[in-house]
Scaffold this active site. Structure first.
Site, mmCIF file in Angstrom:
data_model
loop_
_atom_site.group_PDB
_atom_site.id
_atom_site.type_symbol
_atom_site.label_atom_id
_atom_site.label_comp_id
_atom_site.label_asym_id
_atom_site.label_seq_id
_atom_site.Cartn_x
_atom_site.Cartn_y
_atom_site.Cartn_z
ATOM 1 N N ASN A 197 0.867 -1.178 0.000
ATOM 2 C CA ASN A 197 0.000 0.000 0.000
ATOM 3 C C ASN A 197 0.905 1.230 0.000
ATOM 4 O O ASN A 197 1.526 1.548 1.007
ATOM 5 C CB ASN A 197 -0.883 -0.048 1.262
ATOM 6 C CG ASN A 197 -1.871 1.090 1.327
ATOM 7 O OD1 ASN A 197 -1.876 1.975 0.465
ATOM 8 N ND2 ASN A 197 -2.703 1.084 2.348
ATOM 9 N N ARG A 241 -2.830 -1.964 -3.270
ATOM 10 C CA ARG A 241 -4.027 -1.161 -3.053
ATOM 11 C C ARG A 241 -3.991 0.000 -4.033
ATOM 12 O O ARG A 241 -2.994 0.732 -4.103
ATOM 13 C CB ARG A 241 -4.033 -0.625 -1.623
ATOM 14 C CG ARG A 241 -5.272 0.150 -1.332
ATOM 15 C CD ARG A 241 -5.318 0.633 0.079
ATOM 16 N NE ARG A 241 -6.618 1.244 0.298
ATOM 17 C CZ ARG A 241 -7.006 1.741 1.457
ATOM 18 N NH1 ARG A 241 -6.207 1.689 2.486
ATOM 19 N NH2 ARG A 241 -8.186 2.280 1.578
ATOM 20 N N HIS A 295 -13.144 3.292 0.110
ATOM 21 C CA HIS A 295 -13.134 2.325 1.220
ATOM 22 C C HIS A 295 -13.871 1.052 0.813
ATOM 23 O O HIS A 295 -14.384 0.319 1.664
ATOM 24 C CB HIS A 295 -13.832 2.877 2.487
ATOM 25 C CG HIS A 295 -13.083 3.979 3.174
ATOM 26 N ND1 HIS A 295 -13.716 5.000 3.835
ATOM 27 C CD2 HIS A 295 -11.756 4.211 3.310
ATOM 28 C CE1 HIS A 295 -12.818 5.812 4.361
ATOM 29 N NE2 HIS A 295 -11.614 5.355 4.043
ATOM 30 N N ARG A 306 -10.399 16.242 6.379
ATOM 31 C CA ARG A 306 -11.232 16.570 5.210
ATOM 32 C C ARG A 306 -12.580 17.128 5.657
ATOM 33 O O ARG A 306 -13.152 16.662 6.637
ATOM 34 C CB ARG A 306 -11.476 15.327 4.349
ATOM 35 C CG ARG A 306 -10.224 14.749 3.740
ATOM 36 C CD ARG A 306 -10.575 13.598 2.790
ATOM 37 N NE ARG A 306 -9.417 12.773 2.547
ATOM 38 C CZ ARG A 306 -9.408 11.438 2.622
ATOM 39 N NH1 ARG A 306 -10.525 10.777 2.898
ATOM 40 N NH2 ARG A 306 -8.316 10.764 2.394
ATOM 41 N N GLU A 327 -8.661 -4.620 5.523
ATOM 42 C CA GLU A 327 -8.549 -4.395 4.077
ATOM 43 C C GLU A 327 -7.439 -5.254 3.479
ATOM 44 O O GLU A 327 -7.529 -5.715 2.352
ATOM 45 C CB GLU A 327 -8.293 -2.903 3.804
ATOM 46 C CG GLU A 327 -9.526 -2.062 4.084
ATOM 47 C CD GLU A 327 -9.230 -0.611 4.355
ATOM 48 O OE1 GLU A 327 -8.568 -0.312 5.373
ATOM 49 O OE2 GLU A 327 -9.651 0.241 3.562
#
Ligand code: AMP
Length: 405
Positions: free
Chosen positions: A9, A90, A179, A238, A387
């Site tokens: 990742n 990823r 996600h 964010r 994940e």
């Protein structure tokens, strides 16, 4: 026979990896390399309960990959890199092209490069990482696992924005959602738990990034993030959902450029924008010191989660098998879980089981379970997401399929 697979990742200045033994899904080693491109790059690898650390200036992802491979071999974690049968990457954005993971060939890599406009903050680092791994292991199959793929089942009513339609046909402006790997992991887990495929779920993935997904009949029907991961919930840094007119207004008033405002919305907003801290633990610590601004940030953050749950509860006509809380904040913070459920209790007859809630998460042996009372109309579960295991499962499946053909 057990085989080794690597999950990678890459961020713009980081590389995280996990080495798995498949098919038993055992994690052999995990590591992260940070500050790639800076003078003080460093790394940590966890193996056999020990930590292997190091530091050295790493100019790029290629050098980071070299560090990873030499540490794996020099510490006898693997004999040589040829032991690794597949590498799962990823990747943020698969656009409308990819609704599943895929073996990376020239076309796939080109597609990922061409979608950099959709993932400008993530794709450059991810592309560097893929290229570096291909250079290091040119014969080993590499798989891209897209964060958007699970949401490709959304209907148009969920993904089309009410803007000039040619923004979609010409520029592909639409909701993609992110996600997806996490939301898919939770969906699969709940399907097993309920022993049926057509589950209706509201999944709240709330960590430093945050999104809520409405799963109808086992598929993503709607989700809170949009064209980019900026939309929806209030996050660590964010803004989440805001009035789009704010962008021009701030540009006119402050003289900031579009790029500067986009950076503000991505990196200087959310919890950080309101109270100066983006790590939820720091926000909670400030609240405990009586900091009003932190309490305001907490309330706004929580309000956005509740509004999204309410929206999806209606979208599912109230026929919800479970609400699931996952990712760093909702897996660990008992107070926010209790506050959210208390707010839901009247409208949807769902009540907190305080003992169960207080026993799940950080500092407790229990990491998952139901945190609502038995008489609640909709049970709320805490389930840790994973994940990486989803990435390695897809990688293993696709590599096996390719080798059998
Ligand atoms: P993630 O992005 O899923 O790794 O989640 C990161 C977020 O989870 C950060 O805001 C952390 O502060 C938060 N987090 C991690 N552990 C805890 C904890 N024990 N209590 C509260 N928040 C936590």
């Amino acid at each position: 026979m057990n085989e080794k697979y690597l999950v990678v990742n890459c961020g713009s200045s980081s590389l995280k990896f996990s080495l798995y033994e498949m098919p038993n899904e055992a994690v052999i080693a995990k590591g992260y390399i940070e500050k790639i491109g800076l003078d003080d790059s460093f790394w940590t690898i966890s193996y056999n309960g020990e930590k292997i650390t190091g530091k050295k200036k790493l100019d790029n992802h290629k050098e980071a990959v070299n560090v990873m491979t030499s540490e794996l071999v020099n510490n006898n974690i693997i004999k040589n890199m040829n032991e690794i049968k597949g590498i799962g990457h990823r990747v943020l954005h698969g656009g409308e092209i990819y609704s599943d993971s895929v073996i990376i060939d020239d076309k796939v890599l080109n597609d990922i490069i061409n979608m950099t406009n959709l993932g400008p903050l993530h794709h450059p680092g991810e592309i560097d990482g893929i290229r570096a791994m291909i250079e290091c292991l040119p014969k080993t199959k590499q798989v891209a696992v897209f964060d958007t793929a699970f949401h490709q089942t959304m209907p148009k009513v969920s993904y089309i924005y009410a803007v000039p339609y040619e923004w979609y046909t010409k520029y592909k402006v639409r909701k993609y959602g992110f996600h997806g790997t996490s939301h898919k992991y939770i969906t699969n887990k709940m399907q097993k738990l309920f022993n049926k495929n057509d589950v209706n779920l509201i999944i709240c993935h709330v960590g430093s990034g945050a999104s809520v997904t409405c799963v109808k009949n086992g598929k993503s029907y709607d989700t809170s993030m949009g064209l980019t991961p900026l939309d929806g919930l209030v996050m660590g840094t964010r803004s989440g959902r805001i009035d789009p007119s704010i962008i021009k207004f701030i540009s006119d008033e402050s003289g900031k450029s579009l790029d500067e405002i986009t950076t503000d919305l991505n990196k200087n907003s959310g919890l950080k924008g309101i109270c100066g801290k983006n790590d939820f633990r720091d926000v909670v610590a400030l609240i405990n010191e009586g900091n009003e601004q932190a309490k305001l940030a907490y309330d706004i953050f929580m309000d956005a989660i509740i509004k999204h749950i309410a929206e999806y509860y209606f979208e599912l006509d109230g026929r919800v098998d479970a609400i699931v809380f996952t990712a760093g904040i909702l897996e660990n913070n008992t107070l926010i879980r209790e506050n959210i459920i208390n707010k839901l209790s009247g409208p949807i007859n769902t009540y907190i089981n305080k003992v169960a809630n207080d026993n799940i998460g950080y500092g407790h042996d229990l990491k998952e379970g139901i945190i609502t009372t038995e008489s609640s109309k909709v049970p709320v579960y805490v389930i840790p997401t994973d994940e990486e295991v989803m990435i390695v499962r897809d990688c293993y499946r696709l590599v096996k399929e390719a080798n059998n053909n």
